[in-house]
Design an enzyme around this catalytic site. Structure first.
Site, mmCIF file in Angstrom:
data_model
loop_
_atom_site.group_PDB
_atom_site.id
_atom_site.type_symbol
_atom_site.label_atom_id
_atom_site.label_comp_id
_atom_site.label_asym_id
_atom_site.label_seq_id
_atom_site.Cartn_x
_atom_site.Cartn_y
_atom_site.Cartn_z
ATOM 1 N N GLN A 107 3.197 10.036 1.084
ATOM 2 C CA GLN A 107 4.474 9.304 1.096
ATOM 3 C C GLN A 107 5.325 9.590 -0.138
ATOM 4 O O GLN A 107 6.522 9.304 -0.138
ATOM 5 C CB GLN A 107 4.220 7.797 1.189
ATOM 6 C CG GLN A 107 3.735 7.346 2.559
ATOM 7 C CD GLN A 107 3.569 5.850 2.597
ATOM 8 O OE1 GLN A 107 2.576 5.318 2.108
ATOM 9 N NE2 GLN A 107 4.551 5.150 3.136
ATOM 10 N N HIS B 34 -2.165 7.535 6.964
ATOM 11 C CA HIS B 34 -1.176 8.356 6.266
ATOM 12 C C HIS B 34 -1.788 9.653 5.726
ATOM 13 O O HIS B 34 -1.162 10.704 5.818
ATOM 14 C CB HIS B 34 -0.566 7.589 5.081
ATOM 15 C CG HIS B 34 0.669 6.812 5.412
ATOM 16 N ND1 HIS B 34 1.785 7.380 5.984
ATOM 17 C CD2 HIS B 34 0.975 5.500 5.222
ATOM 18 C CE1 HIS B 34 2.727 6.441 6.139
ATOM 19 N NE2 HIS B 34 2.254 5.294 5.690
ATOM 20 N N CYS C 151 6.284 0.181 7.819
ATOM 21 C CA CYS C 151 5.916 1.264 6.913
ATOM 22 C C CYS C 151 7.109 1.582 6.015
ATOM 23 O O CYS C 151 8.242 1.666 6.490
ATOM 24 C CB CYS C 151 5.530 2.496 7.727
ATOM 25 S SG CYS C 151 5.097 3.922 6.733
ATOM 26 N N LEU C 152 6.842 1.788 4.718
ATOM 27 C CA LEU C 152 7.908 2.143 3.774
ATOM 28 C C LEU C 152 8.579 3.460 4.153
ATOM 29 O O LEU C 152 9.720 3.706 3.777
ATOM 30 C CB LEU C 152 7.338 2.250 2.351
ATOM 31 C CG LEU C 152 6.875 0.943 1.696
ATOM 32 C CD1 LEU C 152 6.117 1.239 0.410
ATOM 33 C CD2 LEU C 152 8.055 0.032 1.413
ATOM 34 N N GLY D 102 0.840 -1.190 0.000
ATOM 35 C CA GLY D 102 0.000 0.000 0.000
ATOM 36 C C GLY D 102 0.873 1.238 0.000
ATOM 37 O O GLY D 102 2.056 1.186 0.367
ATOM 38 N N HIS E 205 -3.897 1.602 7.724
ATOM 39 C CA HIS E 205 -2.552 2.173 7.664
ATOM 40 C C HIS E 205 -2.495 3.325 6.648
ATOM 41 O O HIS E 205 -1.986 4.406 6.937
ATOM 42 C CB HIS E 205 -1.562 1.061 7.294
ATOM 43 C CG HIS E 205 -0.135 1.491 7.243
ATOM 44 N ND1 HIS E 205 0.787 1.145 8.214
ATOM 45 C CD2 HIS E 205 0.542 2.250 6.337
ATOM 46 C CE1 HIS E 205 1.957 1.682 7.902
ATOM 47 N NE2 HIS E 205 1.844 2.353 6.766
ATOM 48 N N GLU E 206 -3.045 3.094 5.454
ATOM 49 C CA GLU E 206 -2.985 4.133 4.402
ATOM 50 C C GLU E 206 -3.883 5.318 4.730
ATOM 51 O O GLU E 206 -3.536 6.468 4.447
ATOM 52 C CB GLU E 206 -3.369 3.558 3.034
ATOM 53 C CG GLU E 206 -2.521 2.397 2.542
ATOM 54 C CD GLU E 206 -1.030 2.553 2.750
ATOM 55 O OE1 GLU E 206 -0.511 3.681 2.721
ATOM 56 O OE2 GLU E 206 -0.370 1.521 2.963
HETATM 57 NI NI NI Z 1 3.188 3.452 5.627
#
Ligand code: NI
Length: 161
Positions: free
Chosen positions: A51, A135, A89-90, A46, A131-132
């Protein structure tokens, strides 16, 4: 399409509440396409627009074996009970944490073409959606840690969001 640079903490944009998308045009669709390419490049499940440095409410999800899902102006309208999950998380490379997420959520928003969308998700899919959506509201999973010892270092991992 293009692979975009993924912002990592402590970049300010990750803490900014993103703006609602009012017009769905080719530029938004290009952003969504680039987000999917970036997510795939990073082996993520995701990605949210902040991000990649864009303060708009737009997310993409790429659950294993499924077609990418695009949601503009996503919003949780219903939640199931909370369970303990592990998450990464990226934008926070090298760490994972143990937090609570709802086992199921119902989400509404707009699809790639601007049509209203509503879906119910469970387990990993529900976790990725929460999660997204966090963000685009400037929230990171580390905000949900009950204590610092619930965050741990990892070497590498493929399925981050
Ligand atoms: Ni993330």
């Amino acid at each position: 399409m293009a692979v975009l640079t993924i912002k990592v903490v402590p970049e300010k944009i990750l803490r900014t509440k993103a703006k609602k998308v009012n017009i769905i045009d080719r530029s938004i669709q290009k952003l969504l396409d680039d987000m999917v390419e970036t997510m795939d490049w990073a082996n993520g499940v995701g990605l949210a627009a902040p991000q990649v440095g864009v303060p708009l409410k737009a997310i993409v999800l790429g659950m294993p074996g499924e077609k990418p899902l695009y949601i503009i102006n996503p919003e949780i309208v219903k939640k199931g009970e909370e369970i303990t999950v592990e998450e990464g998380c990226l934008s926070i490379p090298g760490f994972r944490g143990e937090i609570k997420r709802c086992v199921s959520v119902t989400v509404k928003g707009l699809d790639y073409h601007g049509k209203p969308l509503r879906l119910k998700a469970t387990e990993l899919f529900a976790q990725a959606l929460q999660h997204e959506i966090d963000h685009v509201n400037g929230v990171l999973y580390i905000d949900h840690l009950e204590s610092p010892d619930k965050l741990f270092k990892i070497t590498s991992r493929d399925d981050e969001n």
